[in-house]
Design a protein around this motif. Structure first.
Motif, PDB file in Angstrom:
ATOM      1  N   SER A  40      22.901 -59.858  44.177  1.00  0.00           N
ATOM      2  CA  SER A  40      23.176 -58.421  44.139  1.00  0.00           C
ATOM      3  C   SER A  40      24.648 -58.111  44.365  1.00  0.00           C
ATOM      4  O   SER A  40      25.075 -56.981  44.114  1.00  0.00           O
ATOM      5  CB  SER A  40      22.336 -57.706  45.208  1.00  0.00           C
ATOM      6  OG  SER A  40      22.718 -58.121  46.518  1.00  0.00           O
ATOM      7  N   ARG A  41      25.434 -59.072  44.852  1.00  0.00           N
ATOM      8  CA  ARG A  41      26.855 -58.851  45.082  1.00  0.00           C
ATOM      9  C   ARG A  41      27.681 -59.055  43.810  1.00  0.00           C
ATOM     10  O   ARG A  41      28.839 -58.669  43.738  1.00  0.00           O
ATOM     11  CB  ARG A  41      27.376 -59.791  46.171  1.00  0.00           C
ATOM     12  CG  ARG A  41      26.739 -59.552  47.534  1.00  0.00           C
ATOM     13  CD  ARG A  41      27.351 -60.449  48.598  1.00  0.00           C
ATOM     14  NE  ARG A  41      28.752 -60.090  48.834  1.00  0.00           N
ATOM     15  CZ  ARG A  41      29.782 -60.896  48.563  1.00  0.00           C
ATOM     16  NH1 ARG A  41      29.572 -62.102  48.014  1.00  0.00           N
ATOM     17  NH2 ARG A  41      31.030 -60.506  48.822  1.00  0.00           N
ATOM     18  N   VAL A  42      27.062 -59.643  42.795  1.00  0.00           N
ATOM     19  CA  VAL A  42      27.770 -59.902  41.539  1.00  0.00           C
ATOM     20  C   VAL A  42      27.914 -58.598  40.760  1.00  0.00           C
ATOM     21  O   VAL A  42      26.946 -57.858  40.571  1.00  0.00           O
ATOM     22  CB  VAL A  42      27.022 -60.945  40.689  1.00  0.00           C
ATOM     23  CG1 VAL A  42      27.714 -61.130  39.343  1.00  0.00           C
ATOM     24  CG2 VAL A  42      26.930 -62.262  41.439  1.00  0.00           C
ATOM     25  N   GLU A  43      29.110 -58.325  40.310  1.00  0.00           N
ATOM     26  CA  GLU A  43      29.376 -57.138  39.488  1.00  0.00           C
ATOM     27  C   GLU A  43      29.685 -57.593  38.055  1.00  0.00           C
ATOM     28  O   GLU A  43      30.677 -58.275  37.818  1.00  0.00           O
ATOM     29  CB  GLU A  43      30.546 -56.338  40.051  1.00  0.00           C
ATOM     30  CG  GLU A  43      30.852 -55.076  39.252  1.00  0.00           C
ATOM     31  CD  GLU A  43      31.990 -54.261  39.840  1.00  0.00           C
ATOM     32  OE1 GLU A  43      32.424 -53.296  39.184  1.00  0.00           O
ATOM     33  OE2 GLU A  43      32.458 -54.596  40.955  1.00  0.00           O
ATOM     34  N   LEU A  44      28.785 -57.234  37.166  1.00  0.00           N
ATOM     35  CA  LEU A  44      28.965 -57.572  35.758  1.00  0.00           C
ATOM     36  C   LEU A  44      29.492 -56.344  35.013  1.00  0.00           C
ATOM     37  O   LEU A  44      28.926 -55.254  35.116  1.00  0.00           O
ATOM     38  CB  LEU A  44      27.639 -58.010  35.131  1.00  0.00           C
ATOM     39  CG  LEU A  44      27.041 -59.344  35.589  1.00  0.00           C
ATOM     40  CD1 LEU A  44      25.684 -59.559  34.933  1.00  0.00           C
ATOM     41  CD2 LEU A  44      27.973 -60.481  35.243  1.00  0.00           C
ATOM     42  N   ILE A  45      30.557 -56.521  34.261  1.00  0.00           N
ATOM     43  CA  ILE A  45      31.101 -55.448  33.418  1.00  0.00           C
ATOM     44  C   ILE A  45      30.928 -55.883  31.967  1.00  0.00           C
ATOM     45  O   ILE A  45      31.496 -56.901  31.535  1.00  0.00           O
ATOM     46  CB  ILE A  45      32.591 -55.192  33.723  1.00  0.00           C
ATOM     47  CG1 ILE A  45      32.779 -54.846  35.210  1.00  0.00           C
ATOM     48  CG2 ILE A  45      33.126 -54.062  32.848  1.00  0.00           C
ATOM     49  CD1 ILE A  45      34.229 -54.664  35.605  1.00  0.00           C
ATOM     50  N   VAL A  46      30.118 -55.128  31.231  1.00  0.00           N
ATOM     51  CA  VAL A  46      29.823 -55.468  29.841  1.00  0.00           C
ATOM     52  C   VAL A  46      30.400 -54.396  28.928  1.00  0.00           C
ATOM     53  O   VAL A  46      30.855 -53.339  29.377  1.00  0.00           O
ATOM     54  CB  VAL A  46      28.307 -55.624  29.617  1.00  0.00           C
ATOM     55  CG1 VAL A  46      27.770 -56.791  30.433  1.00  0.00           C
ATOM     56  CG2 VAL A  46      27.567 -54.341  29.987  1.00  0.00           C
ATOM     57  N   ASN A  47      30.380 -54.667  27.629  1.00  0.00           N
ATOM     58  CA  ASN A  47      31.087 -53.784  26.704  1.00  0.00           C
ATOM     59  C   ASN A  47      30.225 -52.713  26.060  1.00  0.00           C
ATOM     60  O   ASN A  47      30.756 -51.744  25.524  1.00  0.00           O
ATOM     61  CB  ASN A  47      31.775 -54.615  25.610  1.00  0.00           C
ATOM     62  CG  ASN A  47      30.789 -55.487  24.856  1.00  0.00           C
ATOM     63  OD1 ASN A  47      29.745 -55.863  25.380  1.00  0.00           O
ATOM     64  ND2 ASN A  47      31.121 -55.827  23.621  1.00  0.00           N
ATOM     65  N   THR A  48      28.907 -52.852  26.092  1.00  0.00           N
ATOM     66  CA  THR A  48      28.054 -51.860  25.425  1.00  0.00           C
ATOM     67  C   THR A  48      26.814 -51.550  26.256  1.00  0.00           C
ATOM     68  O   THR A  48      26.400 -52.349  27.111  1.00  0.00           O
ATOM     69  CB  THR A  48      27.585 -52.358  24.039  1.00  0.00           C
ATOM     70  OG1 THR A  48      26.740 -53.504  24.221  1.00  0.00           O
ATOM     71  CG2 THR A  48      28.761 -52.705  23.147  1.00  0.00           C
ATOM     72  N   ARG A  49      26.230 -50.383  26.003  1.00  0.00           N
ATOM     73  CA  ARG A  49      24.977 -50.008  26.656  1.00  0.00           C
ATOM     74  C   ARG A  49      23.840 -50.940  26.247  1.00  0.00           C
ATOM     75  O   ARG A  49      22.946 -51.222  27.037  1.00  0.00           O
ATOM     76  CB  ARG A  49      24.604 -48.574  26.269  1.00  0.00           C
ATOM     77  CG  ARG A  49      25.568 -47.514  26.741  1.00  0.00           C
ATOM     78  CD  ARG A  49      25.433 -47.252  28.216  1.00  0.00           C
ATOM     79  NE  ARG A  49      26.470 -46.334  28.670  1.00  0.00           N
ATOM     80  CZ  ARG A  49      26.834 -46.206  29.933  1.00  0.00           C
ATOM     81  NH1 ARG A  49      26.239 -46.953  30.858  1.00  0.00           N
ATOM     82  NH2 ARG A  49      27.779 -45.364  30.280  1.00  0.00           N
ATOM     83  N   LYS A  50      23.885 -51.401  25.017  1.00  0.00           N
ATOM     84  CA  LYS A  50      22.828 -52.294  24.558  1.00  0.00           C
ATOM     85  C   LYS A  50      22.852 -53.607  25.328  1.00  0.00           C
ATOM     86  O   LYS A  50      21.802 -54.167  25.656  1.00  0.00           O
ATOM     87  CB  LYS A  50      22.969 -52.534  23.055  1.00  0.00           C
ATOM     88  CG  LYS A  50      22.705 -51.296  22.202  1.00  0.00           C
ATOM     89  CD  LYS A  50      22.748 -51.606  20.731  1.00  0.00           C
ATOM     90  CE  LYS A  50      22.514 -50.344  19.915  1.00  0.00           C
ATOM     91  NZ  LYS A  50      21.164 -49.802  20.122  1.00  0.00           N
ATOM     92  N   GLU A 197      36.387 -59.214  47.184  1.00  0.00           N
ATOM     93  CA  GLU A 197      35.877 -60.523  47.580  1.00  0.00           C
ATOM     94  C   GLU A 197      34.604 -60.897  46.831  1.00  0.00           C
ATOM     95  O   GLU A 197      34.237 -62.074  46.795  1.00  0.00           O
ATOM     96  CB  GLU A 197      35.604 -60.531  49.088  1.00  0.00           C
ATOM     97  CG  GLU A 197      36.859 -60.318  49.933  1.00  0.00           C
ATOM     98  CD  GLU A 197      36.551 -60.338  51.421  1.00  0.00           C
ATOM     99  OE1 GLU A 197      35.352 -60.478  51.761  1.00  0.00           O
ATOM    100  OE2 GLU A 197      37.492 -60.210  52.223  1.00  0.00           O
ATOM    101  N   HIS A 198      33.914 -59.933  46.267  1.00  0.00           N
ATOM    102  CA  HIS A 198      32.669 -60.236  45.550  1.00  0.00           C
ATOM    103  C   HIS A 198      32.991 -60.645  44.113  1.00  0.00           C
ATOM    104  O   HIS A 198      34.042 -60.291  43.566  1.00  0.00           O
ATOM    105  CB  HIS A 198      31.733 -59.029  45.568  1.00  0.00           C
ATOM    106  CG  HIS A 198      32.256 -57.842  44.802  1.00  0.00           C
ATOM    107  ND1 HIS A 198      33.194 -56.971  45.310  1.00  0.00           N
ATOM    108  CD2 HIS A 198      31.978 -57.382  43.539  1.00  0.00           C
ATOM    109  CE1 HIS A 198      33.473 -56.030  44.445  1.00  0.00           C
ATOM    110  NE2 HIS A 198      32.756 -56.244  43.350  1.00  0.00           N
TER     111      HIS A 198
END
Length: 981
Positions: A40-50, A197-198
């Motif tokens: 749950s500490r991982v932050e994923l940034i993706v490029n599309t809503r899909k 830090e995450h």
């Protein structure tokens, strides 16, 4: 999660691997030794809503677990900690503002461009401004470009580009791209001051836009940051990778953006390591083959060496099928059969193509099996029922839509769509069409409509319905310029009134269902921004409204089949399937042609730091390279479209050229791919084959009962009875007539009627002794008056006037001679000839009858087409000869029986005279032939043969379709058949 490193972290997921699955699998592998909540500490940034949605689905499918934080890059715009109180301005508002600026500029400098191009120029400027904001390019950068010998064009371009100056620098209301870049820059500053830090991971983006690339570079350098690239080609050599350093030559390569990102981070190709080594490609040899086929353009000469050394081509071609159809329909049929067979095999299948016309054809073919594909792209809002309805109503604001436009709107399923009264509305619309609109010259007037409605005493509500049409559809044109707000309000009020119908107490269907709700949403957004639209003409508002609706799509909530998916190239990036169809592989479709740029050429774009047109081609190439790496792939294209031969997609062309020149094994493998494709084409063609073979219809010659046969005909109908008896049967016995057109066009019948009237009026007013010039002026004045009322358009009126002017001298000179030789005694006179022994009556209308000094008669007929020859008159076209028989028998009113000296066609088309001298032998022969003809068709065994003696093969009769002409030809014998007994 990551070990400390002094180098940026960039990972890659190989081709042929389901990226979202590999992303989550790699996360779980790296967090295996961490507590469960570490996920749950991982932050994923993706490029599309899909991509975000797909990752959510996969996490849920894995069972009970913690959720990582999954965000989309565009979410940074709404992060208050980064943007403060600023909110982005909608793209529509910015577009409207730019249009006003362009209109003002063109008003000051009209030589720059026509006012009608204001919307297009504003659109193009808006796209350029968004790109400048995203790439961090200022107007000052553009002004400082070295334009060389293009200074004149550049000066004109700068006149427009300078309009966007006000949208750079400090702004209270920035647009979306500006706010996104500001948010990213602020986020980077925050990270620099206090590194998180995450773990923060950017996944799935190629970094093709400047702002996103900036964020990727920053994340890769974070202590616990990483970038994960999709579809990395692991087969590229160092020499190939090194040639991706020039945007002008390498931008269209699928791996160019990865090489550019690596260079910006001082990384080499080997520094991009695999994110999840356990994820294996479906066919490693195919990946290598495609990589070689798509190698950078400057070094394709490596095919000569690497191609010869390539081993195991047959393994690379395993699972590849090449379908090369002749036409797009055949391609769609083959695709539909592949989809249907995949369902039978239990294999999920996806159709991937940017060609929406092709997907619509495939969907239509699937409908025969009641299959609905899961189409991720939806369908355009402008093609939905509310979209079409609102666009048709727009035409009322811009001018008279004519009978066709009125009828199309009256028949629209949303017109008069309140629960009660729809049936009566459709019945009255049909009767209005048949009784008033068709076959009547001129537009529908309110009085004509009310007079028609008043005839139906049994339907008193018809008057109210007619008044609703008058109040709603008439006088709706908006002239001059109006505020966008008032144009929109007037448009919607009119649309709702038409949809409501006569009954104002019940709601219409206009804003209901998925499409209606979407249409209301878009209209509401347009209302919000209308204050920024300024003044515009109704036609400009129509262009604006249509362009807004064209950009929107709807996704109907229908139950689609989960095993058949239709993806655009963007949707395919985040999905996975074992069997895919890459369709529409032609230049101009995949890849699309770059849009023309009115502002900067390629070199100037490169110098300014803007994106090159080849960027989109490179992204499409990457989509192709990822999709073709699937386990089983069908490559389809059509060799020809509706207009011309097509050119294969450059990537397919490269692949085929490489395989056909690398080795015998390559040639054989390519041929096997084509042979597999031919099988699907054969199966697809079978879809059009009828299940039961129906024999072609014979040439008909129906023989109805004698009592039903016509007992009277006109002289012109006698010609048809000779040439095409079936048309007499269809019209006189069956009572069928071709529908008259809704509006008149330049057809021969109308032209003949109008020109007849012109010359009849001229002859009726002829005065002996009048000078030539005055008579010529009188003829042209009559022509202008008559044609002004009868011609369907001003252009046609001028054309007909020119024809009359061309023959005016010839006709006046001839009329002077005719008046000197004889007296005109009748114009447009009707005559009849009764034949009691046959129970038949012949009717005719003579255009003109002249009496000579000795009492003999000349009969004239005005012919706007080519007059029939004497031979044709004697055998087929006997109209005038039959009129001579009637006149000789005293059948014309107030004209005693006389000898006929001649019958004459006056050819008003080319100014020719076709005169036939009449003798007693000729009239006797014609009378006998008439008796013989009528007597023959009085026999119950005599049939009315279709196209018995047509003048020309291209003769197109009104009843040819009814006679099934085409299933037989004129060389076949007719088959007499009794009917009506």
């Amino acid at each position: 999660m990551f070990e400390p490193s002094d180098r940026p972290r960039v990972f890659g997921v190989g081709l042929g691997v389901d990226f979202p699955k590999a992303l989550l699998a790699g996360l779980r592998t790296r967090l295996r030794s961490h507590p469960p909540h570490a996920f749950s500490r991982v932050e994923l940034i993706v490029n599309t809503r899909k991509m975000q949605s797909r990752l959510h689905e996969l996490v849920l499918q894995s069972g009970p677990t913690f959720f990582p934080k999954i965000r989309v890059v565009s979410d940074l715009v709404s992060d208050v900690s980064l943007t403060g109180a600023m909110t982005p301005v909608s793209p529509l508002r910015r577009r409207l503002e730019l249009r006003q600026l362009v209109v003002a500029l063109l008003a000051r400098e009209p030589d720059l461009a026509p006012q009608s191009s204001a919307f297009d120029l504003a659109d193009s400027l808006a796209k350029l401004m968004d790109e400048m904001h995203s790439e961090g390019v200022t107007p000052e950068t553009l002004r400082n470009l070295d334009v060389g010998d293009m200074s004149t064009h550049w000066e004109r371009s700068l006149s427009f580009v300078s309009l966007v100056d006000r949208y750079f620098g400090e702004q209270e209301e920035p647009d979306v791209e500006t706010l996104l870049r500001l948010s990213i820059e602020e986020k980077i500053r925050n990270w620099t001051a206090s590194p998180p830090e995450h773990p923060i991971i950017i996944a799935g983006s190629t970094g093709s836009r400047g702002a996103t690339a900036l964020l990727m570079q920053a994340v890769a350098k974070l202590p616990q940051g990483a970038v994960i690239l999709p579809g990395v080609d692991e087969n590229m050599s160092e020499a190939q990778w090194s040639r991706l350093d020039d945007s002008l030559t390498g931008e269209d390569h699928p791996q160019f953006r990865f090489a550019k990102l690596a260079r910006s981070l001082s990384l080499t190709q080997n520094d991009i390591t695999q994110w999840n080594p356990d994820s294996k490609p479906a066919n490693a040899r195919r990946n290598a083959l495609v990589s070689l086929a798509l190698c950078p353009a400057p070094i394709t000469d490596q095919w000569m060496v690497e191609g010869k050394k390539f081993v195991d081509v047959r393994t690379a071609g395993k699972g590849l099928t090449l379908v090369e159809a002749r036409l797009p329909r055949e391609e769609a049929q083959a695709i539909a059969v592949i989809l249907k067979k995949s369902l039978q095999d239990g294999v999920p299948v996806a159709l991937i193509t940017p060609d929406r016309n092709l997907t619509r054809q495939v969907s239509a073919i699937l409908d025969r099996w009641h299959l609905i594909a899961d189409d991720s792209a939806g369908r355009p809002l402008s093609l939905s029922a509310p979209g079409r309805f609102l666009r048709q109503v727009l035409d009322l604001l811009c001018g008279d839509p004519g009978n066709e436009g009125l009828l199309a709107l009256l028949k629209h399923p949303l017109t008069h769509s309140a629960p009660n009264g729809r049936g009566d509305h459709l019945r009255r619309t049909r009767e209005l069409e048949l009784q008033v609109l068709r076959g009547h010259h001129g537009p529908l007037s309110p009085q004509k409509l009310l007079d028609w409605a008043a005839k139906f005493e049994e339907d008193p509500d018809r008057i109210a319905w007619a008044e609703w049409i008058i109040n709603t559809f008439f006088d709706t044109t908006l002239k001059g310029e109006n505020d966008l707000s008032s144009l929109l309000a007037h448009h919607l009020k009119l649309a709702e009134s038409i949809a409501q119908g006569v009954n104002k107490q019940e709601a219409s269907q206009l804003w209901q269902n998925t499409a209606g709700e979407k249409a209301r949403e878009i209209v509401s957004k347009l209302k919000q921004e209308a204050a920024h639209g300024g003044k515009m003409a109704a036609s400009e508002y129509r262009d604006l409204f249509r362009s807004v609706f064209d950009k929107e799509v709807i996704r109907d909530t229908v139950s689609s089949h989960p095993g058949i998916m239709i993806w655009g190239t963007m949707e395919a990036r985040v999905q996975g399937a074992d069997r895919v169809i890459l369709a529409g592989l032609n230049e101009g479709s995949w890849p699309e042609m770059p849009a023309p740029d009115p502002w900067l050429n390629r070199q100037l774009r490169l110098d300014a730091g803007l994106l090159l047109p080849e960027r989109r081609t490179g992204l499409s190439a990457h989509d192709f390279q990822q999709a073709i790496a699937t386990k089983e792939v069908f490559l389809t294209r059509a060799k020809r479209n509706d207009e011309s031969e097509t050119i294969p997609s450059r990537w397919l062309n490269r692949l085929c050229n490489l395989m056909s020149g690398m080795s015998d094994e390559g040639i054989e493998t390519l041929e096997e791919m084509r042979e597999r494709g031919k099988k699907w084409l054969v199966w697809g063609s079978m879809l059009d084959e009828p299940e039961d073979v129906i024999a072609a219809s014979p040439r008909p010659s129906p023989a109805p009962p004698v009592s039903t046969r016509p007992s009277q005909l006109s002289a012109t109908s006698i010609t048809r009875l000779v040439r095409d008896p079936y048309s007499i049967y269809a019209e006189k016995v069956l009572g069928l007539r071709a529908l008259a057109p809704l509006s008149q066009t330049d057809d021969p019948l109308l032209r003949g009627t109008a020109i007849h009237e012109v010359f009849e009026k001229f002859v009726a007013g002829y005065v002996d002794g009048a000078d030539f010039e005055s008579e010529r002026a009188r003829l042209l004045a009559i022509a202008q008056d008559v044609l002004g009322n009868m011609a369907p358009s001003r252009a046609v009126e001028l054309l007909w006037l020119a024809r009359i002017d061309k023959i005016a001298d010839w006709f006046i000179d001839g009329e002077k001679d005719r008046q000197a030789r004889a007296d005109e005694i009748a114009l447009e006179i009707r005559g009849t000839l009764h034949i009691p022994e046959l129970g038949f009556t012949l009717n005719a209308t003579a255009d003109r009858v002249d009496q000579l000094s000795d009492g003999q008669l000349d009969i004239y007929d005005y012919k706007t087409g080519q007059p029939p020859s004497k031979k044709a008159q004697l055998h087929f076209d006997k109209q005038l000869l039959l009129e001579a028989v009637i006149a000789e028998a005293g059948g014309f009113k107030d004209i005693a029986p006389r000898h006929i000296r001649s019958v004459c066609y006056l050819g008003l088309g080319k100014g020719v005279v076709e005169r036939t001298e009449i003798t007693p032998e000729i009239t006797r022969s014609i009378r006998e032939e008439l008796h013989s003809l009528i007597r023959a068709y009085s026999s119950p065994e005599r049939g009315y043969t279709s196209r018995r003696a047509v003048q020309k093969q291209r003769f197109d009769g009104d009843y040819d379709q009814l006679a099934r002409f085409g299933e037989w030809d004129d060389s076949e014998d007719a088959e007499t058949m009794e009917v009506g007994t």
